[in-house]
Design a protein around this motif. Structure first.
Motif, PDB file in Angstrom:
ATOM      1  N   GLY A 220       1.600 -14.120  -7.095  1.00  0.00           N
ATOM      2  CA  GLY A 220       0.822 -12.879  -6.974  1.00  0.00           C
ATOM      3  C   GLY A 220       0.964 -12.181  -5.640  1.00  0.00           C
ATOM      4  N   MET A 221       0.760 -10.868  -5.680  1.00  0.00           N
ATOM      5  CA  MET A 221       0.828 -10.069  -4.453  1.00  0.00           C
ATOM      6  C   MET A 221      -0.490 -10.217  -3.701  1.00  0.00           C
ATOM      7  SD  MET A 221       3.722  -8.279  -4.660  1.00  0.00           S
ATOM      8  CE  MET A 221       3.699  -6.589  -4.136  1.00  0.00           C
ATOM      9  N   PRO A 222      -0.540  -9.779  -2.420  1.00  0.00           N
ATOM     10  CA  PRO A 222      -1.823  -9.779  -1.707  1.00  0.00           C
ATOM     11  C   PRO A 222      -2.871  -8.982  -2.486  1.00  0.00           C
ATOM     12  CG  PRO A 222      -0.044  -9.274  -0.201  1.00  0.00           C
ATOM     13  CD  PRO A 222       0.550  -9.330  -1.561  1.00  0.00           C
TER      14      PRO A 222
ATOM     15  N   ASP B 183      -4.116   2.470  -9.672  1.00  0.00           N
ATOM     16  CA  ASP B 183      -3.095   3.443 -10.077  1.00  0.00           C
ATOM     17  C   ASP B 183      -2.870   3.415 -11.582  1.00  0.00           C
ATOM     18  OD1 ASP B 183      -2.632   4.570  -7.687  1.00  0.00           O
ATOM     19  OD2 ASP B 183      -0.821   3.453  -7.213  1.00  0.00           O
TER      20      ASP B 183
ATOM     21  N   GLY C 276      -2.077 -11.651   3.005  1.00  0.00           N
ATOM     22  CA  GLY C 276      -1.873 -10.223   3.215  1.00  0.00           C
ATOM     23  C   GLY C 276      -0.880  -9.888   4.311  1.00  0.00           C
TER      24      GLY C 276
ATOM     25  N   LEU D  67       6.038  -6.665 -14.665  1.00  0.00           N
ATOM     26  CA  LEU D  67       6.104  -6.749 -13.202  1.00  0.00           C
ATOM     27  C   LEU D  67       5.026  -7.663 -12.658  1.00  0.00           C
ATOM     28  CD1 LEU D  67       6.830  -3.048 -12.255  1.00  0.00           C
ATOM     29  CD2 LEU D  67       8.339  -4.996 -11.988  1.00  0.00           C
TER      30      LEU D  67
ATOM     31  N   ILE E 298       7.978  -6.581  -4.781  1.00  0.00           N
ATOM     32  CA  ILE E 298       7.697  -7.980  -5.134  1.00  0.00           C
ATOM     33  C   ILE E 298       8.777  -8.889  -4.556  1.00  0.00           C
ATOM     34  CG2 ILE E 298       7.555  -9.615  -7.057  1.00  0.00           C
ATOM     35  CD1 ILE E 298       6.292  -7.371  -8.710  1.00  0.00           C
TER      36      ILE E 298
ATOM     37  N   VAL F  47      -5.924   5.040 -13.365  1.00  0.00           N
ATOM     38  CA  VAL F  47      -5.913   6.502 -13.223  1.00  0.00           C
ATOM     39  C   VAL F  47      -4.763   7.090 -14.041  1.00  0.00           C
ATOM     40  CG1 VAL F  47      -5.634   8.397 -11.596  1.00  0.00           C
ATOM     41  CG2 VAL F  47      -6.996   6.431 -10.964  1.00  0.00           C
ATOM     42  N   GLY F  48      -3.620   6.395 -13.983  1.00  0.00           N
ATOM     43  CA  GLY F  48      -2.458   6.855 -14.742  1.00  0.00           C
ATOM     44  C   GLY F  48      -2.767   6.957 -16.221  1.00  0.00           C
TER      45      GLY F  48
ATOM     46  N   TYR G 261       8.301  -9.273  -0.879  1.00  0.00           N
ATOM     47  CA  TYR G 261       7.208 -10.196  -0.616  1.00  0.00           C
ATOM     48  C   TYR G 261       7.664 -11.632  -0.832  1.00  0.00           C
ATOM     49  CZ  TYR G 261       2.569 -12.306  -0.910  1.00  0.00           C
ATOM     50  OH  TYR G 261       1.468 -13.080  -0.707  1.00  0.00           O
TER      51      TYR G 261
ATOM     52  N   TRP H 181       3.575   1.544  -1.590  1.00  0.00           N
ATOM     53  CA  TRP H 181       3.904   1.774  -3.004  1.00  0.00           C
ATOM     54  C   TRP H 181       2.723   2.417  -3.728  1.00  0.00           C
ATOM     55  CZ3 TRP H 181       2.003   0.623  -7.772  1.00  0.00           C
ATOM     56  CH2 TRP H 181       2.837   0.930  -8.836  1.00  0.00           C
ATOM     57  N   VAL H 182       1.531   1.867  -3.494  1.00  0.00           N
ATOM     58  CA  VAL H 182       0.336   2.388  -4.173  1.00  0.00           C
ATOM     59  C   VAL H 182       0.154   3.868  -3.847  1.00  0.00           C
ATOM     60  CG1 VAL H 182      -2.179   2.228  -4.291  1.00  0.00           C
ATOM     61  CG2 VAL H 182      -0.806   0.152  -4.257  1.00  0.00           C
TER      62      VAL H 182
ATOM     63  N   GLU I  48       2.746   6.090  -5.644  1.00  0.00           N
ATOM     64  CA  GLU I  48       2.398   6.271  -7.054  1.00  0.00           C
ATOM     65  C   GLU I  48       1.211   7.228  -7.173  1.00  0.00           C
ATOM     66  OE1 GLU I  48       3.590   5.465  -9.862  1.00  0.00           O
ATOM     67  OE2 GLU I  48       1.983   5.304 -11.326  1.00  0.00           O
TER      68      GLU I  48
ATOM     69  N   LEU J 240       0.498  10.753  -9.237  1.00  0.00           N
ATOM     70  CA  LEU J 240      -0.653  10.974 -10.112  1.00  0.00           C
ATOM     71  C   LEU J 240      -1.405  12.247  -9.737  1.00  0.00           C
ATOM     72  CD1 LEU J 240      -2.037   7.336 -10.392  1.00  0.00           C
ATOM     73  CD2 LEU J 240      -0.679   8.587 -12.047  1.00  0.00           C
TER      74      LEU J 240
ATOM     75  N   PHE K  65       6.140  12.724 -14.830  1.00  0.00           N
ATOM     76  CA  PHE K  65       5.296  11.544 -14.904  1.00  0.00           C
ATOM     77  C   PHE K  65       6.094  10.325 -15.370  1.00  0.00           C
ATOM     78  CE2 PHE K  65       0.775  10.257 -16.411  1.00  0.00           C
ATOM     79  CZ  PHE K  65       0.721   9.345 -15.391  1.00  0.00           C
TER      80      PHE K  65
ATOM     81  N   VAL L 137      -5.231  -6.829  -1.842  1.00  0.00           N
ATOM     82  CA  VAL L 137      -5.453  -5.395  -1.643  1.00  0.00           C
ATOM     83  C   VAL L 137      -4.391  -4.586  -2.405  1.00  0.00           C
ATOM     84  CG1 VAL L 137      -4.245  -5.564   0.576  1.00  0.00           C
ATOM     85  CG2 VAL L 137      -5.611  -3.578   0.097  1.00  0.00           C
ATOM     86  N   VAL L 138      -3.160  -5.135  -2.438  1.00  0.00           N
ATOM     87  CA  VAL L 138      -2.103  -4.444  -3.155  1.00  0.00           C
ATOM     88  C   VAL L 138      -2.376  -4.485  -4.652  1.00  0.00           C
ATOM     89  CG1 VAL L 138       0.361  -4.393  -3.616  1.00  0.00           C
ATOM     90  CG2 VAL L 138      -0.458  -5.025  -1.359  1.00  0.00           C
TER      91      VAL L 138
ATOM     92  N   ILE M 114       0.846  -1.201   0.000  1.00  0.00           N
ATOM     93  CA  ILE M 114       0.000   0.000   0.000  1.00  0.00           C
ATOM     94  C   ILE M 114       0.871   1.238   0.000  1.00  0.00           C
ATOM     95  CG2 ILE M 114      -1.749   1.288   1.287  1.00  0.00           C
ATOM     96  CD1 ILE M 114      -2.827  -1.179  -0.027  1.00  0.00           C
TER      97      ILE M 114
ATOM     98  N   GLY N  93      -4.916  -1.996  -5.563  1.00  0.00           N
ATOM     99  CA  GLY N  93      -4.346  -0.657  -5.531  1.00  0.00           C
ATOM    100  C   GLY N  93      -3.522  -0.368  -6.764  1.00  0.00           C
ATOM    101  N   VAL N  94      -2.690  -1.347  -7.147  1.00  0.00           N
ATOM    102  CA  VAL N  94      -1.846  -1.165  -8.328  1.00  0.00           C
ATOM    103  C   VAL N  94      -2.716  -0.984  -9.565  1.00  0.00           C
ATOM    104  CG1 VAL N  94      -0.126  -2.246  -9.804  1.00  0.00           C
ATOM    105  CG2 VAL N  94       0.077  -2.446  -7.345  1.00  0.00           C
TER     106      VAL N  94
ATOM    107  N   GLU O  59       4.558  -2.540 -16.558  1.00  0.00           N
ATOM    108  CA  GLU O  59       3.656  -3.014 -15.511  1.00  0.00           C
ATOM    109  C   GLU O  59       3.253  -4.465 -15.770  1.00  0.00           C
ATOM    110  OE1 GLU O  59       1.204  -3.256 -12.403  1.00  0.00           O
ATOM    111  OE2 GLU O  59       0.280  -3.468 -14.373  1.00  0.00           O
TER     112      GLU O  59
END
Lengths: 482, 220
Positions: free
Chosen positions: B175-177, B187, A189, B165, A175, B190-191, A178, A130-131, A134, A138, A160, B179-180, A128, B183-184, B162
């Motif tokens: 895979g990531m959790p 992003d 999580g 990644l 990553i 929106v990007g 993790y 990281w999110v 980013e 934005l 950007f 929620v992450v 989060i 979020g990605v 992306e």
């Protein structure tokens, strides 16, 4: 409870101002929202100082001395910047540089930017984090191009792309983190929660973590503005509206560095060597040198202080890289005083540029004659940022230099020469801008000088006397990140 | 499906991903570039689904669905619309000629495999061999961003990074959790919208989407 207000107010503010940001009273609403955020941050800080670190909402948020100190600083500078932006943006509107829809965009994104930074600071989840980082890019990218001039579009595009690519590296680092965590903590999580990682950091795979740290440092380091990844920074600072320059320089850089330091704590625990610290020292020192030597070539006043930010973030990164209680204490102090001083300087520079209608140093003259408050504000701010006693920057730089002399003597001459070069470059330019002959015009909305002098007053206080509770707080935070 | 068979399939799809990455690098037409990007997303969805099926990691189905919606349909559609609205007809110009770019790409692949070697030896997932390919995709997309002069291919390169990644996350750790990942995805979406807004702003100001107009702010 404080946490809900702290995150909820800027988020709600962002949505509210997206609807009403062009109205007559939008600037006041913006300040009010920022003030509420600041009050919530103050209560949260008091609670953490009293009760120690807390974890909230299934451990998804974690607050300790280190991040609560940055939360308080972020909310405070956010509030004062909103006070400054009120007359500043009205003057810009008056000068015909902005139309109502851009004003609405500005107010809404300002609040959302505060939200993303607070989220990045408060979250316990490295993903989060990281999110949110980013998302912080934005929200600000359209603010950098707010004036729609060719130069501002170019700056925003560069910002950007460079920050986007940079932060993609940080995602790869996350990553890898993790990946290492999953082998110890299992999937799900919980394995990206910093507190969980911190508990098992001794068992994390060293090779993976060192590779992860390289990616995280390069990724978040791009946002800190560490050389040689700093190219976006001077452009974005120079071309965006000044309140945005103030929060980018005073806050965003700190938050990105916060992410690096959180990663460093984990990597140090896993590696038991000084690998992460050495990397940070290298990047930090290089940024100090690059920042200082580019200063003397600047013709635009906002670019000048943007390079000064690169230099100072380099100093802080170097201090955290050295590690140890004194250097970390000094690093935290330097983060605080840099953020306060640099935003104060940007406030004065913003008004000075509005008065003279230009950002070129050669065309800004005699500020003291036409508006003594702006002139003296800029002079005092520059003296403070250059590390003159009795300002707080002197105290933190002194501590960093003496520690460097003791532990890494080879770095001291490099630091001293860079600081000397920076002094010569900034002082000569500021002197010309502040004194000298000119005829200036009056601004339609009188400038907000209160935030400037409040910031400089705080920096002065931190240089002369650090209240015991504040010193304690810094010491606790320094002990946490060692 | 036996583990070895699904492993083979994933390896095949990984090879396809790398092939598409090279195809994107050599592609001169903007529209084809966007189709290739959509295909890359589709291959990503297939491989994620196979990993999810063969390992029983159910949350990967969600991320596969998310990828399908976002990267196979939504983003290519947005980009396609933008190109039509902006009426871009020209071909992609590159800074270095294409054969040289391909050679550079091969060097990058070798580098990526070497970098990934120590990590994939540690991984316990069935997909660990593909980590090198994931890194290669990231680096190739990066190379594409560097060598293109126009704004749209740069954005496609950004999105392809992306993709790489995401593939790295699936192959190293399943895979990531969730929620992450959400979020990605947010992003990225929106990007892309912001990129779209940018295209119009750049176009309005410069009358062109060539980013050499954006090289004025040099140090002097």
């Amino acid at each position: 409870m404080e946490l809900i207000i702290l995150l909820g107010v800027p988020l709600a503010g962002g949505l509210l101002l997206a609807l009403f940001g062009h109205k007559e009273r939008a600037a006041e609403l913006n300040s009010l929202m920022s003030f509420l955020t600041f009050v919530a941050a103050a209560f949260l800080t008091a609670k953490i100082i009293r009760d120690g670190p807390i974890k909230v909402w299934d451990e998804n948020f974690f607050i300790d001395s280190f991040n609560v100190f940055l939360v308080a600083l972020t909310a405070f500078v956010g509030f004062t910047t909103s006070l400054f932006s009120r007359p500043y943006m009205r003057n810009e509107h008056h000068a015909g540089k902005l139309n109502p829809s851009r004003l609405r965009l500005y107010h809404s994104m300002f609040q959302l930017f505060m939200f993303t930074m607070l989220l990045a600071l408060l979250t316990n989840n490295m993903g989060i984090l990281w999110v949110a980082m980013e998302a912080a890019t934005l929200t600000t990218v359209l603010l950098v191009s707010l004036y729609r001039t060719p130069a501002s579009l170019e700056a925003a595009w560069k910002y950007f792309i460079l920050c986007g690519v940079g932060i993609a590296q940080a995602l790869f680092g996350t990553i890898l983190l993790y990946f290492a965590a999953e082998r110890v903590l299992g999937g799900g999580g919980g394995s990206l929660l910093w507190t969980h990682l911190n508990d098992v950091k001794g068992q994390l795979e060293p090779t993976v973590l060192s590779l992860a740290f390289v990616f995280l440092l390069v990724g978040y380091g791009t946002k800190v503005g560490l050389a040689p990844l700093h190219n976006w920074l001077p452009d974005a600072h120079a071309e965006g509206p000044t309140p945005v320059s103030a929060v980018l320089s005073g806050l965003l850089l700190n938050v990105a560095l916060y992410a690096v330091v959180r990663a460093k704590v984990l990597v140090d625990g896993a590696l038991q060597t000084h690998f992460a610290g050495n990397l940070m020292m290298g990047f930090g020192l290089f940024s100090v040198v690059v920042g200082a030597f580019f200063l003397s070539r600047q013709k635009d006043v906002k670019r000048l202080f943007a390079y000064s930010s690169i230099e100072h973030m380099g100093i802080v990164t170097f201090a955290f890289g050295m590690g140890g209680s004194v250097a970390t204490f000094a690093g935290l102090l330097h983060m605080t005083v840099h953020s306060l001083t640099k935003s104060a300087i940007f406030f004065t520079v913003g008004h000075a540029a509005q008065k003279t209608g230009t950002q070129l140093i050669a065309n800004i003259r005699g500020l003291v004659d036409t508006n003594p408050a702006i002139g003296w504000g800029l002079m005092l701010g520059s003296l403070a940022i250059l590390g003159m006693p009795p300002f707080g920057v002197f105290a933190s730089e002194f501590l960093i230099l003496t520690t460097a002399m003791h532990e890494h003597p080879w770095a001291t001459p490099i630091l001293l020469v860079s600081l000397g070069v920076a002094f010569a470059a900034i002082f000569s330019r500021v002197q010309e801008m502040v004194f000298g002959e000119t005829t200036g015009k009056r601004l339609p909305h009188s400038p907000a000088m209160v935030p400037v002098f409040v910031h400089l007053g705080l920096v002065l206080m931190l240089g002369l006397f650090i209240p015991p509770y504040l010193a304690d707080w810094y010491r606790q935070a320094a002990a946490l990140i060692g | 499906m036996t583990p070895s068979f699904s492993g083979q399939l994933i390896n095949l799809l990984a090879a396809l991903l790398l092939l598409i990455a090279f195809a994107m690098l050599s592609q001169r037409r903007i529209l084809s570039l966007i189709y290739l990007f959509a295909w890359q997303g589709f291959v990503l969805v297939l491989s994620t689904t196979i990993v999810a099926y063969s390992t029983g990691q159910h949350h990967l189905y969600y991320s596969a669905a998310l990828t399908l919606i976002l990267k196979v349909f939504a983003l290519p559609w947005i980009l396609h619309r933008l190109i039509i609205r902006l009426n871009i007809k020209w071909d992609v110009e590159t800074l270095i000629n294409i054969p040289t770019t391909m050679l550079l790409g091969i060097v990058l692949v070798i580098f990526a495999f070497n970098l990934a070697l120590p990590i994939s030896q540690l991984a316990s997932t069935v997909t660990r061999n593909t980590l090198g390919i994931a890194m290669a995709c990231v680096l190739l997309a990066f190379l594409m961003m560097i060598t293109r002069r126009k704004a749209v291919p740069q954005v496609v390169g950004f999105l392809a990074i992306e993709n790489g990644l995401f593939f790295a996350a699936t192959s190293a750790t399943y895979g990531m959790p969730m929620v992450v990942e959400l979020g990605v995805a947010l992003d990225v979406l929106v990007g892309t919208f912001i990129f779209g807004i940018f295209f119009f702003q750049i176009r309005e100001t410069f009358d062109s989407l060539d980013i050499h107009h954006l090289e004025k702010l040099k140090e002097d």
